[in-house]
Design a protein around this motif. Structure first.
Motif, mmCIF file in Angstrom:
data_model
loop_
_atom_site.group_PDB
_atom_site.id
_atom_site.type_symbol
_atom_site.label_atom_id
_atom_site.label_comp_id
_atom_site.label_asym_id
_atom_site.label_seq_id
_atom_site.Cartn_x
_atom_site.Cartn_y
_atom_site.Cartn_z
ATOM 1 N N LEU A 146 -26.121 -13.585 91.046
ATOM 2 C CA LEU A 146 -27.461 -14.020 90.670
ATOM 3 C C LEU A 146 -27.441 -14.883 89.413
ATOM 4 C CD1 LEU A 146 -29.419 -10.712 91.337
ATOM 5 C CD2 LEU A 146 -29.523 -12.808 92.700
ATOM 6 N N ILE A 187 -32.573 -6.264 94.177
ATOM 7 C CA ILE A 187 -32.228 -7.664 93.927
ATOM 8 C C ILE A 187 -33.383 -8.375 93.228
ATOM 9 C CG2 ILE A 187 -31.720 -9.875 95.021
ATOM 10 C CD1 ILE A 187 -29.340 -7.985 94.953
ATOM 11 N N HIS A 194 -32.439 -1.907 98.491
ATOM 12 C CA HIS A 194 -31.591 -2.988 98.000
ATOM 13 C C HIS A 194 -32.363 -4.280 97.770
ATOM 14 C CE1 HIS A 194 -28.349 -6.119 98.305
ATOM 15 N NE2 HIS A 194 -27.763 -5.264 97.483
ATOM 16 N N GLN A 240 -33.414 -10.113 89.327
ATOM 17 C CA GLN A 240 -33.805 -11.490 89.032
ATOM 18 C C GLN A 240 -34.669 -11.579 87.773
ATOM 19 O OE1 GLN A 240 -35.128 -12.359 93.294
ATOM 20 N NE2 GLN A 240 -34.302 -14.340 92.664
ATOM 21 N N GLU A 270 -22.969 -8.378 92.115
ATOM 22 C CA GLU A 270 -24.379 -8.703 92.331
ATOM 23 C C GLU A 270 -24.969 -9.425 91.122
ATOM 24 O OE1 GLU A 270 -25.647 -5.211 95.480
ATOM 25 O OE2 GLU A 270 -25.791 -4.790 93.338
ATOM 26 N N CYS A 327 -19.962 -8.541 97.227
ATOM 27 C CA CYS A 327 -21.411 -8.363 97.345
ATOM 28 C C CYS A 327 -21.894 -8.966 98.653
ATOM 29 C CB CYS A 327 -22.157 -8.971 96.161
ATOM 30 S SG CYS A 327 -21.989 -10.743 95.987
ATOM 31 N N LEU A 369 -28.943 -12.467 99.645
ATOM 32 C CA LEU A 369 -29.377 -12.904 98.323
ATOM 33 C C LEU A 369 -30.368 -14.063 98.429
ATOM 34 C CD1 LEU A 369 -25.992 -12.891 96.361
ATOM 35 C CD2 LEU A 369 -27.821 -11.187 96.271
#
Length: 370
Positions: free
Chosen positions: A303, A270, A266, A274, A299, A194, A199
């Motif tokens: 996270l 992300i 992307h 979350q 990914e 990833c 991030l």
């Protein structure tokens, strides 16, 4: 250093392994990159004339276009869609004359590599014209499994020839590694990873009053709709949130706790992850998915999310990994979700996972530049 790269996906698509490979190559060598866009490598079918754009909910916004860095140039081959036929390379060569001359001019400017992300007749012709330069084939999918009949056989034969000619071979899954076992001297198992640099800082996963079981990605024929419907019906108090373009519509009406949201870029994806409590990967177990190592697994875990997946491809080999739980439609879908929700990642665990599973770490370990 320079790199000619035959990509399986357009540059202006969401970031995938090919983009990550050329970014890594440039970062490590300072290379200029000549990116060749994909072209049809199978015979057209009647369904192509009726193919619709992927479905998205009303009000969806298109993803932002990807910028083209100064060090990267793009060429777009435009052959006749006859590649699987014998002699197609000869017929298309006159259409490729400008492409072949541009590649030669690029290669002749200095030390150069050839990178192949998908087998094609054009890639074979360039390999034959420049046999003395280093080359790598990145087998990131079971490409013949995408096709049928004559097109499938032709793709398998092109791949066989390319594997025999290149100096290095990367494979993205354990099954692909076993398939190319005869080339172990130049083969490196290089799983997916990833993009950790984009991030957000590591935080503990979201714990809302109403848990969200989420999926981000393309919804194609490999997506197990019946399992997702059963999962939603078994857990009516939870939200099942699916984000991405829909190429395979559900066979039955969706339960009320299933949200189907539009594809996004992307960064937005992300942010959406979350808000998940659990990351879903509900793929069918088929010949196509048997060779898949899903990037979304990395990914989700980067996270801090627990992952609830079917036992396909590389995921089937992760039964002992922390934070991985399996979906089985024949078992108790309530307890499976409960087990996943009970898992918690520590901040040190998230940091360690990111360090071990970045694209830079992965490609560095392949040793292709040594």
């Amino acid at each position: 250093m320079r790199l000619v790269y035959f990509s399986p996906v357009p540059w202006h698509s969401f970031t995938q392994r090919p983009h990550q490979f050329v970014n890594w190559f440039h970062a490590r060598t300072g290379a200029e990159v000549l990116w060749l866009e994909p072209y049809p490598t199978r015979l057209p079918m009647p369904a192509d004339l009726q193919r619709k754009r992927p479905g998205n909910p009303a009000g969806s916004q298109p993803a932002m276009a990807k910028a083209t860095p100064e060090w990267l140039s793009i060429l777009s081959p435009r052959p006749l869609p006859i590649e699987p036929l014998p002699g197609s390379g000869l017929l298309n060569r006159w259409l490729w004359n400008g492409i072949l001359q541009a590649v030669k001019a690029f290669v002749d400017q200095g030390e150069c590599w050839l990178g192949i992300g998908k087998p094609s007749e054009l890639a074979l012709q360039v390999l034959a014209r420049h046999p003395g330069i280093p080359s790598v084939y990145d087998a990131m999918d079971d490409f013949p499994a995408f096709y049928q009949g004559w097109s499938r056989a032709a793709m398998a034969e092109r791949e066989r020839k390319i594997v025999a000619l290149v100096s290095r071979l990367l494979v993205s899954s354990t099954l692909l590694a076993s398939r190319f076992a005869g080339h172990h001297a130049k083969r490196a198992l290089t799983l997916n990873a990833c993009e950790t640099s984009g991030l957000p800082p590591a935080t503990l996963p979201n714990r809302p009053d109403k848990p969200v079981l989420g999926y981000v990605g393309t919804i194609g024929h490999w997506f197990d709709w019946p399992l997702v419907v059963a999962l939603a019906q078994a857990n009516p108090a939870f939200c099942i949130r699916l984000i991405g373009p829909v190429y395979s519509t559900p066979p039955t009406p969706l339960p009320g706790n299933v949200e189907l949201l539009a594809a996004c870029d992307h960064a937005a994806a992300i942010r959406a992850m979350q808000e998940f409590s659990v990351g879903l990967i509900p793929f069918k177990c088929t010949d196509l998915t048997a060779s898949v190592d899903p990037i979304k697994f990395y990914e989700y875990r980067a996270l801090g999310l627990p992952v609830l997946s079917t036992r396909f491809g590389e995921m089937a080999r992760r039964s002992e990994e922390a934070g991985v739980f399996f979906l089985d439609g024949a078992a108790d879908l309530v307890s499976q979700v409960k087990d996943a929700l009970s898992y918690g990642s520590g901040l040190s665990d998230i940091a360690a996972f990111r360090a071990a599973n970045s694209w830079a770490t992965r490609f560095d370990a392949s040793g292709i530049l040594s």
